[in-house]
Design an enzyme around this catalytic site. Sequence first.
Site, mmCIF file in Angstrom:
data_model
loop_
_atom_site.group_PDB
_atom_site.id
_atom_site.type_symbol
_atom_site.label_atom_id
_atom_site.label_comp_id
_atom_site.label_asym_id
_atom_site.label_seq_id
_atom_site.Cartn_x
_atom_site.Cartn_y
_atom_site.Cartn_z
ATOM 1 N N ASP A 37 -7.911 -5.627 0.132
ATOM 2 C CA ASP A 37 -8.409 -6.455 -0.973
ATOM 3 C C ASP A 37 -7.997 -7.912 -0.865
ATOM 4 O O ASP A 37 -8.456 -8.748 -1.635
ATOM 5 C CB ASP A 37 -7.900 -5.895 -2.312
ATOM 6 C CG ASP A 37 -8.522 -4.553 -2.606
ATOM 7 O OD1 ASP A 37 -9.720 -4.413 -2.376
ATOM 8 O OD2 ASP A 37 -7.798 -3.643 -3.051
ATOM 9 N N HIS A 48 0.854 -1.191 0.000
ATOM 10 C CA HIS A 48 0.000 0.000 0.000
ATOM 11 C C HIS A 48 0.885 1.235 0.000
ATOM 12 O O HIS A 48 1.935 1.230 0.653
ATOM 13 C CB HIS A 48 -0.913 0.014 1.240
ATOM 14 C CG HIS A 48 -2.073 0.912 1.075
ATOM 15 N ND1 HIS A 48 -1.999 2.257 1.324
ATOM 16 C CD2 HIS A 48 -3.336 0.660 0.642
ATOM 17 C CE1 HIS A 48 -3.179 2.802 1.071
ATOM 18 N NE2 HIS A 48 -4.000 1.865 0.651
#
Length: 433
Positions: free
Chosen positions: A363, A306
């Site tokens: 996710d 991320h």
Amino acid sequence: MSTTATLEIDGKKYNLPIVVGTEGERAVDVSTLRAATGHITLDEGYGNTGSCKSAVTFIDGEKGILRYRGIPIEELADQSTFIETAYLIIYGHLPTSAELQRFSDLLTENQNLHEDMKYHFNGFPPNAHPMAILSAMINANSCFYPGLMGPEVRNEFDIHVARLISQVRTIAAFSYRKSRGYPYIYPKRDLKYTANFLHMMFSQPYDDYKLIPEVVHALDLIFLLHADHEQNCSTSTVRMVASGQANLFASAAAGVCALWGHLHGGANQAVVEMLQQIYDSGDDGSKFITAAKDKTSGKRLMGFGHRVYKNHDPRARIIKKACDDILVKLHINDPLLDIAKRLEEVALRESYFIERKLYPNVDFYSGIIMRAIGIPVEMFTVMFAIGRMPGWIANFKEIMEEKQSRIYRPRQVYIGPVNQTYVPRPQRKPRTV
Ligand code: CMC
């Protein structure tokens, strides 16, 4: 701590103010830099650039903290619902019972699409990606509400908000029905937001979908966990489009397009496709991990890493637990979950992932939950878009309410050819490669 930063260029010193956020974040304000020095800042990919001041969401990526309007995501996941959280994000405070009831009533009153919208769905081929349909239909929807285009939008803002939040779910369900050749199922007044969505997706005219409370809760949680995430790719896009004074629906449609890609919202689809590929190839995940570490393979461990989190993504922890719970409840033994857990275990021990601070993101497990409750893989990113709508709206609202709002207009460092002349076509030489 100092309140200014000093920058020296060609022996001349310039003082730049330091802006401090409510959580102590510090930023050097360079808004006068070009006028004062003739220089701009260059930050490709915006990794060090604060594009705005915002009061919606706080993330501390080093500590793995996420708060909507100051409230930790863990508390909201535990005690709130998607719709209550949507209210919090958009209006800045938790609603009283009366406020929540009014919001809920507005969502119900505005859940139906204009009947003519159905003709638009008919124009899409059956295999059209639902994200293309979603963005096109949100934009097309603005044609039915002329009030959206003018300054009066401020007076009717609450209604437009309700329309968008409520109808994005109806559009999403209709796009799925269209892709399967099923008749459209209209929303029901007595069902709450997420239950109503599942009804529109899976009921048949002759057979109501049987709602399982745990399934409704799992999907509601997915929406809640996606509801905002400060200045990510799609939210920045929404702000960018809104800053040019495009209407709310057009700005949200742009957000859907920005969300679509595999590095952003499309990662949830990519994760399940990756897990399926690993399963089909008979790999236990080890070969894939080796490939993901090799830059020439073109592969990445999807659902990992991320831009902001350099520690665990707090949403991933919550979703992993929810994933375990729902599979137990539904008595599903999904081999993809076993592969995902093994990938996570191996990756968290590998120096490649440790050094780069790559952890599972939101996710990584959400797709397995959605698979378990019957959402087809091509609809996964649409689920993200439904969830992210409150965040996009809240950011649009901030732009709309800014007293001295300026159009977003970054600069660039030009690196193209200089001082060329126009060569008439007959005199142009073939280019050698
Ligand atoms: N697998 C393997 N290597 C990776 C991964 C990954 N998933 N993510 C980053 N890296 C490596 C990357 O190759 C680079 O290595 P090096 O320093 O040797 O060149 C280093 O880690 C830093 O990566 P980056 O691409 O510069 O990082 P970024 O901040 O630009 O990208 C990201 C962030 C999320 C796009 C990236 O981590 C990624 O592609 N992850 C997989 C896609 C994904 O799961 N996206 C969903 C993000 S969460 C939901 C959302 O907010 O949309």
